[in-house]
Scaffold this motif. Structure first.
Motif, PDB file in Angstrom:
ATOM      1  N   SER A   1       0.840  -1.196   0.000  1.00 37.64           N
ATOM      2  CA  SER A   1       0.000   0.000   0.000  1.00 37.64           C
ATOM      3  C   SER A   1       0.878   1.250   0.000  1.00 37.64           C
ATOM      4  CB  SER A   1      -0.931  -0.006   1.208  1.00 37.64           C
ATOM      5  OG  SER A   1      -0.182   0.036   2.401  1.00 37.64           O
ATOM      6  N   ASN A   2       0.451   2.270  -0.704  1.00 33.20           N
ATOM      7  CA  ASN A   2       1.159   3.548  -0.811  1.00 33.20           C
ATOM      8  C   ASN A   2       2.604   3.385  -1.267  1.00 33.20           C
ATOM      9  OD1 ASN A   2      -1.066   5.124   0.017  1.00 33.20           O
ATOM     10  ND2 ASN A   2      -0.640   4.614   2.137  1.00 33.20           N
ATOM     11  N   VAL A   3       2.828   2.479  -2.216  1.00 36.04           N
ATOM     12  CA  VAL A   3       4.178   2.249  -2.736  1.00 36.04           C
ATOM     13  C   VAL A   3       4.666   3.493  -3.477  1.00 36.04           C
ATOM     14  CG1 VAL A   3       3.360   1.243  -4.919  1.00 36.04           C
ATOM     15  CG2 VAL A   3       5.617   0.617  -4.030  1.00 36.04           C
ATOM     16  N   LEU A   4       5.947   3.779  -3.358  1.00 36.66           N
ATOM     17  CA  LEU A   4       6.565   4.878  -4.091  1.00 36.66           C
ATOM     18  C   LEU A   4       7.174   4.272  -5.349  1.00 36.66           C
ATOM     19  CD1 LEU A   4       7.322   7.911  -4.023  1.00 36.66           C
ATOM     20  CD2 LEU A   4       9.464   7.223  -2.936  1.00 36.66           C
ATOM     21  N   ILE A   5       6.741   4.753  -6.515  1.00 39.43           N
ATOM     22  CA  ILE A   5       7.198   4.196  -7.782  1.00 39.43           C
ATOM     23  C   ILE A   5       8.162   5.177  -8.453  1.00 39.43           C
ATOM     24  CG2 ILE A   5       6.490   3.385 -10.069  1.00 39.43           C
ATOM     25  CD1 ILE A   5       3.786   2.599  -8.815  1.00 39.43           C
ATOM     26  N   SER A   6       9.348   4.676  -8.772  1.00 40.20           N
ATOM     27  CA  SER A   6      10.329   5.454  -9.519  1.00 40.20           C
ATOM     28  C   SER A   6      10.156   5.073 -10.988  1.00 40.20           C
ATOM     29  CB  SER A   6      11.744   5.124  -9.032  1.00 40.20           C
ATOM     30  OG  SER A   6      12.695   5.778  -9.837  1.00 40.20           O
ATOM     31  N   LEU A   7       9.625   6.000 -11.777  1.00 39.46           N
ATOM     32  CA  LEU A   7       9.316   5.720 -13.181  1.00 39.46           C
ATOM     33  C   LEU A   7      10.475   6.146 -14.085  1.00 39.46           C
ATOM     34  CD1 LEU A   7       5.644   7.027 -13.375  1.00 39.46           C
ATOM     35  CD2 LEU A   7       6.371   4.649 -13.597  1.00 39.46           C
ATOM     36  N   ASP A   8      10.924   5.220 -14.898  1.00 40.76           N
ATOM     37  CA  ASP A   8      11.895   5.522 -15.953  1.00 40.76           C
ATOM     38  C   ASP A   8      11.059   5.624 -17.234  1.00 40.76           C
ATOM     39  OD1 ASP A   8      13.751   5.557 -17.965  1.00 40.76           O
ATOM     40  OD2 ASP A   8      14.891   3.832 -17.242  1.00 40.76           O
ATOM     41  N   ILE A   9      10.812   6.859 -17.685  1.00 38.31           N
ATOM     42  CA  ILE A   9       9.912   7.071 -18.821  1.00 38.31           C
ATOM     43  C   ILE A   9      10.722   7.199 -20.107  1.00 38.31           C
ATOM     44  CG2 ILE A   9       8.091   8.531 -19.788  1.00 38.31           C
ATOM     45  CD1 ILE A   9       7.505   9.415 -16.873  1.00 38.31           C
ATOM     46  N   ASP A  10      10.554   6.224 -20.986  1.00 42.27           N
ATOM     47  CA  ASP A  10      11.237   6.184 -22.289  1.00 42.27           C
ATOM     48  C   ASP A  10      12.754   6.296 -22.171  1.00 42.27           C
ATOM     49  OD1 ASP A  10       8.813   5.931 -23.649  1.00 42.27           O
ATOM     50  OD2 ASP A  10       8.564   8.100 -23.842  1.00 42.27           O
ATOM     51  N   GLY A  11      13.302   5.963 -21.014  1.00 43.80           N
ATOM     52  CA  GLY A  11      14.746   6.052 -20.827  1.00 43.80           C
ATOM     53  C   GLY A  11      15.276   7.475 -20.781  1.00 43.80           C
ATOM     54  N   LYS A  12      14.365   8.453 -20.733  1.00 42.22           N
ATOM     55  CA  LYS A  12      14.778   9.865 -20.781  1.00 42.22           C
ATOM     56  C   LYS A  12      14.599  10.570 -19.445  1.00 42.22           C
ATOM     57  CE  LYS A  12      13.368  10.226 -25.611  1.00 42.22           C
ATOM     58  NZ  LYS A  12      12.353  10.762 -26.508  1.00 42.22           N
ATOM     59  N   THR A  13      13.471  10.353 -18.795  1.00 44.18           N
ATOM     60  CA  THR A  13      13.197  11.061 -17.545  1.00 44.18           C
ATOM     61  C   THR A  13      12.878  10.078 -16.427  1.00 44.18           C
ATOM     62  OG1 THR A  13      10.856  11.291 -18.106  1.00 44.18           O
ATOM     63  CG2 THR A  13      12.286  13.128 -18.696  1.00 44.18           C
ATOM     64  N   ASN A  14      13.230  10.475 -15.230  1.00 47.98           N
ATOM     65  CA  ASN A  14      12.879   9.701 -14.034  1.00 47.98           C
ATOM     66  C   ASN A  14      11.944  10.544 -13.186  1.00 47.98           C
ATOM     67  OD1 ASN A  14      14.358   7.224 -14.287  1.00 47.98           O
ATOM     68  ND2 ASN A  14      16.214   8.450 -14.066  1.00 47.98           N
ATOM     69  N   GLU A  15      10.828   9.967 -12.810  1.00 50.18           N
ATOM     70  CA  GLU A  15       9.838  10.657 -11.985  1.00 50.18           C
ATOM     71  C   GLU A  15       9.438   9.767 -10.824  1.00 50.18           C
ATOM     72  OE1 GLU A  15       8.981  13.706 -12.390  1.00 50.18           O
ATOM     73  OE2 GLU A  15       9.162  14.190 -14.515  1.00 50.18           O
TER      74      GLU A  15
END
Length: 197
Positions: free
Chosen positions: A56-70
């Motif tokens: 629950s309430n996991v923090l997700i580190s998104l690697d979007i298209d290998g260009k940006t991290n959010e």
């Protein structure tokens, strides 16, 4: 709080047909929004996302298209009502140090006072405000010795450091009810006879 890295792709196809194609490839359509920026439509890996959402309430580190991290937290998850697979997910952008409003689960421990009382969870999850990278998964409340008429208010719950209530302190979270005694058949019959007389 756990942080999970997930590789995501932006998507340009929308609608039911596009969503079905994405799900056929064992992926999940999603939207990333927040901080006043335009929503970003994403395709996320289904199995990895399913595993991440078990917390629950996991923090997700998104690697979007290998260009940006959010950094993002799940805000809305839609599942197929029968098969249970993920249909769509809404993610909210967060940044380290930012305060966010989330709900954390309320777990109970201990035994109620003797007498067959029932514990009612008025709120299963407690609205709180916490730092985005330090969101607690849950809080534990002792119900040891509580009897009918007793209740636990939001302000009575000890929250982890850095977490504050996002609901009125006098909100009832748990309450103890007296068990309803079932009438025996003999008592019910006597009651009917008295009513007829």
């Amino acid at each position: 709080m756990s942080e999970v890295k997930i590789v995501a792709e932006t998507r340009s196809e929308f609608g039911k047909g596009a969503a079905r194609r994405i799900r056929r490839d064992n992926k999940v359509p999603g939207v990333l929004y927040g901080r006043g920026s335009d929503p970003i439509h994403l395709t996320l890996p289904g199995h990895e996302l399913l595993l991440a959402l078990r917390t629950s309430n996991v923090l997700i580190s998104l690697d979007i298209d290998g260009k940006t991290n959010e950094l993002a937290i799940p805000k809305s998850v839609q599942r197929d009502p029968i098969k249970g697979y993920l249909e769509h997910v809404d993610l909210q952008l967060v940044k380290r140090g930012e305060q966010v409003n989330v709900e954390i689960y309320v777990h109970t421990e201990g035994e109620l006072a003797p007498g067959g009382f029932l514990l009612e969870h008025v709120l299963n999850a407690l609205p709180v405000e916490a730092e985005a990278t330090h969101i607690p998964e849950s809080v534990t409340v002792s119900v040891e010795g509580l009897a009918a008429g007793d209740s636990v208010l939001a302000k009575d719950i000890t929250l982890p450091k850095g977490t504050t209530l996002a609901v009125d302190g006098d909100t009832v979270v748990l309450q103890v009810l007296a068990a309803q005694a079932e009438e025996s058949e003999g008592e019910a019959a006597e009651g009917e006879e008295a009513a007829e007389a």
